[in-house]
Every structure is written in C-alpha cells, then in structure tokens.
Design a protein around this motif. Structure first.
Motif, PDB file in Angstrom:
ATOM      1  N   GLY A  21     -10.226   0.403 -11.764  1.00 51.88           N
ATOM      2  CA  GLY A  21      -8.820   0.689 -11.528  1.00 51.88           C
ATOM      3  C   GLY A  21      -7.938   0.319 -12.699  1.00 51.88           C
ATOM      4  O   GLY A  21      -8.418   0.030 -13.793  1.00 51.88           O
TER       5      GLY A  21
ATOM      6  N   HIS B 137      -3.739   3.433  -3.852  1.00 57.09           N
ATOM      7  CA  HIS B 137      -2.586   3.394  -4.740  1.00 57.09           C
ATOM      8  C   HIS B 137      -1.702   2.301  -4.180  1.00 57.09           C
ATOM      9  O   HIS B 137      -1.294   2.357  -3.018  1.00 57.09           O
TER      10      HIS B 137
ATOM     11  N   ARG C 115       1.568  -0.727  -5.089  1.00 55.22           N
ATOM     12  CA  ARG C 115       2.621  -1.250  -5.956  1.00 55.22           C
ATOM     13  C   ARG C 115       2.523  -2.754  -5.869  1.00 55.22           C
ATOM     14  O   ARG C 115       2.417  -3.307  -4.767  1.00 55.22           O
TER      15      ARG C 115
ATOM     16  N   ARG D 113       0.848  -1.195   0.000  1.00 52.46           N
ATOM     17  CA  ARG D 113       0.000   0.000   0.000  1.00 52.46           C
ATOM     18  C   ARG D 113       0.881   1.241   0.000  1.00 52.46           C
ATOM     19  O   ARG D 113       1.776   1.388   0.819  1.00 52.46           O
TER      20      ARG D 113
ATOM     21  N   ALA E  42       2.293  -0.127 -10.905  1.00 56.79           N
ATOM     22  CA  ALA E  42       1.485   0.745 -10.065  1.00 56.79           C
ATOM     23  C   ALA E  42       0.025   0.385 -10.300  1.00 56.79           C
ATOM     24  O   ALA E  42      -0.376   0.073 -11.424  1.00 56.79           O
ATOM     25  N   SER E  43      -0.754   0.405  -9.250  1.00 62.41           N
ATOM     26  CA  SER E  43      -2.175   0.123  -9.346  1.00 62.41           C
ATOM     27  C   SER E  43      -2.933   1.236  -8.635  1.00 62.41           C
ATOM     28  O   SER E  43      -2.598   1.604  -7.499  1.00 62.41           O
ATOM     29  N   PHE E  44      -3.931   1.758  -9.318  1.00 62.42           N
ATOM     30  CA  PHE E  44      -4.812   2.757  -8.728  1.00 62.42           C
ATOM     31  C   PHE E  44      -6.225   2.211  -8.840  1.00 62.42           C
ATOM     32  O   PHE E  44      -6.649   1.811  -9.921  1.00 62.42           O
TER      33      PHE E  44
ATOM     34  N   GLN F   2      -0.864   4.506  -0.764  1.00 68.62           N
ATOM     35  CA  GLN F   2      -1.795   5.516  -0.260  1.00 68.62           C
ATOM     36  C   GLN F   2      -3.188   4.919  -0.191  1.00 68.62           C
ATOM     37  O   GLN F   2      -3.576   4.105  -1.028  1.00 68.62           O
TER      38      GLN F   2
ATOM     39  N   ASP G 248      -5.006  -1.988 -12.440  1.00 65.28           N
ATOM     40  CA  ASP G 248      -4.135  -3.160 -12.264  1.00 65.28           C
ATOM     41  C   ASP G 248      -4.626  -4.337 -13.113  1.00 65.28           C
ATOM     42  O   ASP G 248      -5.145  -5.295 -12.609  1.00 65.28           O
TER      43      ASP G 248
END
Length: 129
Positions: free
Chosen positions: A117, A76, A78, A63, A100-102, A65, A119
C-alpha cells in the motif's frame, strides 16, 4: 471467512488502530507478515505504528472504501492527526496532517499475511515539511 465476516473483521482492525491498542493490533497480524518495500514481521509493523502514534498521539483512520474478494481486502482510508511529538527525526510542528492510504491485504485465519500500500512515513514527512 465470508465477505461479510471480512468486513466485520476489518472494522475490528480499524477499531484497534484507532484505539491505539498495539496488543490488540498484534492479534490481526501474522508474526511473519510480508509488506511490500517495508521490513517484514509483526514486530516491524507494530514498531512503525508506535512511532506514528508518538509523533501523532491523536492519529485516527477513517474507512472510505472497502472491497473484499476471497482472502483479499482492498481498502481506501484517510488518516490524520496533529504532529505534537517527534516523528521520523522531525520535531513537533503542530501541523495537522491528513493522508490518503490505499492498501491490499491478504488474510489467512484472521491474520494479515501480506500487505502492500501507500501509507508510509514518506507521505507523512512531506506533509510536515
């Protein structure tokens, strides 16, 4: 859930993902969870995560954020692992992948009912060539 409860809840979800516990993961998903531009349902989500773990048995999420507002989480993350198994019809390359995943999740009664998202498999496939 209160914001502090949502933060703890997400920590538990992240723990299930990082332990690769698909049964535990299912408990965080509504059976009919809707995902933007992806097949709906907990089974589809679980199957896709199992495929990821097949290709990247050491995959872990971190994690970066987490924002909570009412019944929504914005995260957010990784994600990364080593490509040692087949993934998306690509044989093992032994490449280390980091993405990166949002994502935004809507949660009802402790289960994700909507998700959107970045990812997805396309980002990972680009990284493994």
């Amino acid at each position: 859930m209160e914001p502090w409860e949502m933060r703890e809840w997400f920590g538990d979800l992240l723990d299930a993902l990082n332990r690769h516990d698909l049964d535990d993961l299912r408990g965080f998903l509504h059976p009919a969870v809707r995902r933007a531009h992806l097949p709906a349902g907990a089974d589809a989500w679980i199957d896709e995560y199992a495929d990821l773990l097949h290709g990247f048995p050491d995959w872990q999420w971190k994690r970066i954020q987490l924002l909570v507002e009412d019944d929504r989480l914005a995260v957010h993350l990784r994600g990364g692992g080593t490509h040692t198994g087949s993934f998306a019809h690509v044989t093992a390359t032994r490449r280390r992948v980091s993405i990166a995943s949002f994502a935004v999740y809507r949660v009802e009664r402790g289960r994700i009912v909507e998700a959107s998202g970045t990812d997805d498999a396309a980002h990972i496939c680009t990284a493994i060539g």
